[in-house]
Scaffold this active site. Structure first.
Site, PDB file in Angstrom:
ATOM      1  N   GLN A   1       0.854  -1.172   0.000  1.00 21.68           N
ATOM      2  CA  GLN A   1       0.000   0.000   0.000  1.00 21.68           C
ATOM      3  C   GLN A   1       0.888   1.219   0.000  1.00 21.68           C
ATOM      4  OE1 GLN A   1      -2.297  -1.343   3.334  1.00 21.68           O
ATOM      5  NE2 GLN A   1      -4.178  -1.221   2.145  1.00 21.68           N
ATOM      6  N   GLY A   2       0.699   2.053  -0.962  1.00 22.73           N
ATOM      7  CA  GLY A   2       1.552   3.232  -1.067  1.00 22.73           C
ATOM      8  C   GLY A   2       0.718   4.478  -0.951  1.00 22.73           C
TER       9      GLY A   2
ATOM     10  N   GLY B   1      -1.894   4.367  -3.873  1.00 23.55           N
ATOM     11  CA  GLY B   1      -2.502   3.171  -4.413  1.00 23.55           C
ATOM     12  C   GLY B   1      -2.307   1.961  -3.531  1.00 23.55           C
ATOM     13  N   THR B   2      -3.136   0.982  -3.795  1.00 24.84           N
ATOM     14  CA  THR B   2      -2.989  -0.309  -3.145  1.00 24.84           C
ATOM     15  C   THR B   2      -2.580  -1.288  -4.234  1.00 24.84           C
ATOM     16  OG1 THR B   2      -4.752   0.281  -1.656  1.00 24.84           O
ATOM     17  CG2 THR B   2      -4.172  -2.039  -1.753  1.00 24.84           C
ATOM     18  N   VAL B   3      -1.652  -2.163  -3.905  1.00 25.70           N
ATOM     19  CA  VAL B   3      -1.205  -3.122  -4.912  1.00 25.70           C
ATOM     20  C   VAL B   3      -1.673  -4.514  -4.511  1.00 25.70           C
ATOM     21  CG1 VAL B   3       0.773  -4.093  -6.099  1.00 25.70           C
ATOM     22  CG2 VAL B   3       0.792  -1.702  -5.418  1.00 25.70           C
TER      23      VAL B   3
ATOM     24  N   LYS C   1      -2.316  -2.432  -9.535  1.00 21.64           N
ATOM     25  CA  LYS C   1      -2.280  -1.237  -8.699  1.00 21.64           C
ATOM     26  C   LYS C   1      -3.588  -0.482  -8.846  1.00 21.64           C
ATOM     27  CE  LYS C   1       0.704   2.714  -8.621  1.00 21.64           C
ATOM     28  NZ  LYS C   1       2.082   3.042  -8.958  1.00 21.64           N
TER      29      LYS C   1
ATOM     30  N   ASP D   1      11.487   9.947  -8.453  1.00 25.39           N
ATOM     31  CA  ASP D   1      11.226   9.377  -7.130  1.00 25.39           C
ATOM     32  C   ASP D   1      12.006   8.083  -6.934  1.00 25.39           C
ATOM     33  OD1 ASP D   1      10.170   9.520  -4.617  1.00 25.39           O
ATOM     34  OD2 ASP D   1       8.237   8.635  -5.155  1.00 25.39           O
TER      35      ASP D   1
END
Ligand SMILES: *[C@@H]1O[C@H](CO)[C@@H](O)[C@H](O)[C@H]1NC(C)=O
Ligand SMILES: *[C@@H]1O[C@H](CO)[C@@H](O)[C@H](O)[C@H]1NC(C)=O
Ligand SMILES: *[C@@H]1O[C@H](CO)[C@@H](O)[C@H](O)[C@H]1NC(C)=O
Ligand SMILES: *[C@@H]1O[C@H](CO)[C@@H](O)[C@H](O)[C@H]1NC(C)=O
Ligand SMILES: *[C@@H]1O[C@H](CO)[C@@H](O)[C@H](O)[C@H]1NC(C)=O
Ligand SMILES: *[C@@H]1O[C@H](CO)[C@@H](O)[C@H](O)[C@H]1NC(C)=O
Ligand SMILES: *[C@@H]1O[C@H](CO)[C@@H](O)[C@H](O)[C@H]1NC(C)=O
Ligand SMILES: *[C@@H]1O[C@H](CO)[C@@H](O)[C@H](O)[C@H]1NC(C)=O
Ligand SMILES: *[C@@H]1O[C@H](CO)[C@@H](O)[C@H](O)[C@H]1NC(C)=O
Ligand SMILES: *[C@@H]1O[C@H](CO)[C@@H](O)[C@H](O)[C@H]1NC(C)=O
Ligand SMILES: *[C@@H]1O[C@H](CO)[C@@H](O)[C@H](O)[C@H]1NC(C)=O
Ligand SMILES: *[C@@H]1O[C@H](CO)[C@@H](O)[C@H](O)[C@H]1NC(C)=O
Length: 722
Positions: free
Chosen positions: A433-434, A437-439, A453, A548
């Site tokens: 989870q970023g 988004g959730t992967v 994603k 990034d």
């Protein structure tokens, strides 16, 4: 209020201690004390009545005698009959009680008793809009006359006899009302019977007529008033102002001009568009208090009230306030229809730390999202096409279609297929989870394992990022870049489908106990080389800056092959330009300080971030750490200064040290140092870095002496390290 040290501290803390996120409200420490209404040391009340300056009760406390209030009599200046009720600073009104005028008749139709008050209101006027002249009685007539002569100003008649009276009705039967003329300040109230009470049937009743001025809405006629109204007083609204000229005129003599700091001047008219009565002052927007006091109006600390609408950081300014986002996020910082005034730039895959940031800072937003999502979910079946369009499907189709460079065309997946692949996005399938988004891990019908994603929100800036990522990844094909298989745009938030990279990220392998043992120096060197190759490829072939690069964005396969991921915030640099001015995006600690300061993005910004990855690989330290005293540049500064002081050994990861501090490690350290140079110019470019690492890798394999061709390090310099 000036932004205090707390600003940066607050934001810093938010980033360093992601689990203790709170809404930071910056504001003055001054207590929200009562705003001053009168001059210092002056009484500000008469009993219950607040007396604001320019009014005052004792000498030295009023602007001039015209504003003196006698607390005993509640008279203002030399008004007569007017008994003060209250003074309003905001709209220039003043309320008080005025007596009525009446005539009572006896059986012989002669006046039995009467009152005809001569009212003087000094420099104040009866408000035209807020009051009414009223006549009560049978065949009553009320006249407003000049004080001195017999001049008639205004009046009204209650004409009909007293046989058809209705409570609450003041339309001419027993009671009538008319508006007040302009500029009414001194007058007599005269009330009399038109017929000397000829029409009065019963002499013990209804033998008086009454006339008065009353505040609109305050008087309601009762039939019983015909006998009982005598000697009552009624509230009226007066207007007050300063001086006898327009604002423009008054401003010519600042020593007598009454409107002080942070205020605006308003003309008060005796009659619209005709003549000036004077002027009054109001606090300018964003200020409060008494505009007539020498200090003027005071800034309103909007941040205190909770009405400011900032999501995170509210900083008060003179007359206004600003919302801002925590470092590393951008947006206007306000709650709005998008409920996302700050968007996150932490785009980690499988990153629980930064998920903490998102959860903490956006708990309420996530809740909003869940509700929103629930509603959205119901509509989804009907509106897949709408989503497709909204999610940039049309743009994407167009771009992919037109892109001749595209080395593999991304596939467009059906929503149903991806639902099946992930068991309806079941939470047991979540692999990361970023920030945005959730992967999920999923298995397609052809048994391919994929990573899917899914955006947390449908914020438009994030849609853009998704589309951006699709476009960029379809430009890039490299063994060390995570492969995008396709996307799905029919859902409420777009889904991206990637090859599944099973072995977590470098971050996990460096900082989580379960993995650390696997990271030999050789492996670190290989990972660094592969990452450098991916970046060199991206820079040289596509003019894309990743923006990034961090250990959380470099995934590992089971055989420890590095794959660069997360192109959500990448940007193309047009071929004919070498830099691009953008909003600063990135992750604190990895972000190029030069880019951070200037906002100018170059490919050297990626070199810096990559340098930080090298530093992390060497030292095994996180770029943020609670136990290291942070300087602005954190680990970078710590690393560089340790190197310069010859303390390389102390900062190396134990696992790296184990193989002995050999020339290869020193060289690796020197290369990292070159990459994190503060000046972008001094950093090598990614192609050069890649070459260096490749040579180092080969040399390490052969365990032979380093090649003399190496450009970035003179062997003499190695002395620095000890
Ligand atoms: C606000 O105004 C005061 C006085 O005029 C000044 O000292 C202060 O610096 C101003 N603050 C800001 C943030 O402009
Ligand atoms: C002030 O107001 C209170 C209630 O509003 C009232 O009970 C009291 O009598 C008032 N005092 C004076 C001096 O008018
Ligand atoms: C008091 O009234 C007189 C006339 O009645 C007037 O000339 C004078 O200016 C008034 N004073 C104030 C302070 O209003
Ligand atoms: C207020 O008015 C009363 C009665 O007219 C008078 O005796 C008193 O001195 C006045 N007070 C002030 C402060 O002028
Ligand atoms: C009305 O007239 C009667 C008879 O003359 C008298 O007694 C009474 O006082 C009068 N009413 C008023 C309010 O003056
Ligand atoms: C008007 O109201 C008063 C007081 O409520 C009442 O005594 C009187 O009878 C009413 N008059 C009529 C005509 O209803
Ligand atoms: C308002 O009334 C005053 C006297 O009360 C008079 O001197 C002045 O001229 C009038 N102003 C207008 C505009 O009628
Ligand atoms: C006058 O009013 C009184 C009191 O209501 C009543 O007793 C009397 O009859 C009335 N007189 C006439 C002439 O209506
Ligand atoms: C009329 O004004 C008086 C005095 O301010 C106030 O006490 C009363 O509530 C008002 N009545 C209405 C109906 O507004
Ligand atoms: C009204 O006031 C006058 C004069 O002050 C007084 O003679 C009369 O008795 C008063 N009437 C009532 C009903 O209070
Ligand atoms: C300005 O106002 C001050 C104070 O009221 C007064 O003494 C002075 O004469 C005025 N100057 C002019 C030019 O009107
Ligand atoms: C006053 O003037 C403005 C424009 O100058 C006009 O729009 C407005 O209707 C005027 N008001 C009156 C009451 O004449």
């Amino acid at each position: 209020m000036a932004k205090s040290e707390g600003t940066t501290m607050g934001m810093r803390l938010k980033l360093l201690l992601p689990f203790t996120i709170m809404i930071v409200v910056l504001s003055s420490t001054k207590a929200a004390s009562e705003v001053a209404v009168s001059l210092p040391g002056c009484p500000n009340k008469c009993g219950n009545i607040t007396i604001p300056y320019p009014f005052g009760t004792i000498k030295g406390c009023y602007l001039s005698k015209e504003y003196r209030v006698n607390c005993t009599t509640l008279r203002v200046a030399n008004t007569s009959f007017f008994n003060l009720l209250d003074i309003s600073l905001i709209d220039g009104y003043m309320r008080g009680l005025l007596p009525m005028g009446f005539h009572c008749y006896n059986k012989a139709h002669k006046i039995a008793s009467k009152l005809e008050p001569k009212i003087r209101l000094s420099r104040f006027q009866v408000s035209t809009t807020q009051n009414l002249v009223t006549a009560v009685g049978c065949d009553a007539r009320t006249s407003i006359k000049t004080v001195t002569g017999e001049g008639y100003i205004a009046g009204c008649l209650a004409m009909t006899g007293c046989d058809r009276l209705t409570n609450g009705s003041c339309l001419g039967m027993g009671c009538s009302q008319v508006p007040i003329p302009y500029n009414l300040s001194s007058f007599r109230i005269h009330s009399q019977s038109n017929t000397e009470a000829q029409n009065v049937g019963n002499w013990s009743h209804n033998n008086c007529t009454y006339g008065f001025v009353v505040e609109k809405g305050n008087y309601t006629f009762l039939t019983t008033d015909l006998d009982n109204l005598q000697n009552r007083t009624f509230p009226v609204v007066l207007e007050w102002s300063i001086g006898h000229t327009s604002c423009e005129e008054a401003q010519k003599n600042m020593s007598s001009y009454a409107c002080k700091k942070n205020s605006v001047c308003l003309d008060t008219m005796t009659e619209p568009n005709r003549s000036y009565q004077g002027y009054r002052c109001e606090c300018a927007q964003g200020y409060q208090g008494n505009p007539y006091l020498p200090n003027g109006c005071q800034d309103i600390d909007e941040c205190q009230g909770g009405q400011h609408g900032c999501i995170y950081v509210c900083s008060n300014t003179n007359g206004s306030y600003n919302c801002s986002c925590p470092l590393g996020q951008h947006g206007d910082g306000r709650k709005g229809k998008g409920w996302n005034g700050c968007s996150y730039n932490f785009q980690a895959v499988g990153n629980s730390v930064y998920w903490g940031v998102s959860m903490g800072t956006a708990a309420s937003l996530v809740l909003t999202f869940i509700i929103y999502w629930g509603l959205k979910q119901r509509q989804i079946m009907k509106s897949r096409e709408i989503f497709f369009k909204k999610n940039g499907g049309l743009i994407l189709q167009k771009v992919l279609f037109e892109s001749k460079k595209s080395s593999h065309i991304a596939k467009i997946f059906a929503a149903r297929d991806l639902e099946n692949a992930t068991n309806k996005f079941h939470k047991t399938n979540i692999v990361g989870q970023g920030g945005y988004g959730t992967v999920y891990k999923g298995t397609l019908t052809d048994k391919t394992t994929v990573a899917i994603k899914k955006a947390k929100s449908i914020d438009e800036s994030q849609i853009e990022q998704f589309i951006n990522e699709v476009i960029i990844l379809s430009e890039v094909s490299h063994p060390n870049v995570v492969k995008l298989l396709g996307c799905c745009l029919e859902t409420q938030t777009p889904l991206l489908v990637y090859e599944f990279v099973p072995n977590k990220t470098i971050f996990h392998h460096l900082h989580e106990q379960d993995y650390i043992s696997s990271m030999t120096f050789e492996r670190r060197l290989n990972i660094a080389t592969q990452t450098a190759e991916a970046l060199a490829h991206i820079h040289s072939t596509t003019q894309i800056v990743h923006r990034d690069i961090k250990t959380l964005n470099i995934l590992l396969t089971d055989d420890y092959t590095a794959k660069v991921s997360d192109f959500g915030i990448s940007r193309f640099i047009p071929v004919d330009e070498t830099h691009l001015q953008t909003l600063v995006h990135g992750t604190l600690g990895y972000i190029d300080p030069e880019y951070f300061r200037s906002g100018i993005l170059t490919e050297k910004s990626d070199v810096y971030s990559f340098g930080m990855v090298l530093v992390e690989l060497l030292t095994g330290r996180k770029v943020f750490s609670h136990d290291r005293t942070e300087s602005d540049l954190g680990l970078a500064m710590y690393f560089t200064s340790s190197l310069e002081r010859g303390h390389l050994l102390q900062i190396l990861d134990d696992k790296v040290k184990k193989d002995g501090v050999n020339e290869h490690i020193r060289y690796f350290a020197r290369l990292a140092k070159d990459c994190v140079e503060l000046e972008g110019k001094k950093r090598p470019n990614m192609v050069e870095v890649k070459e260096e690492l490749r040579e180092l890798q080969q040399s390490y394999l052969k365990s032979s002496i380093m090649s003399k061709k190496i450009k970035f390090v003179e062997l003499d310099d190695l002395l620095l390290f000890d």
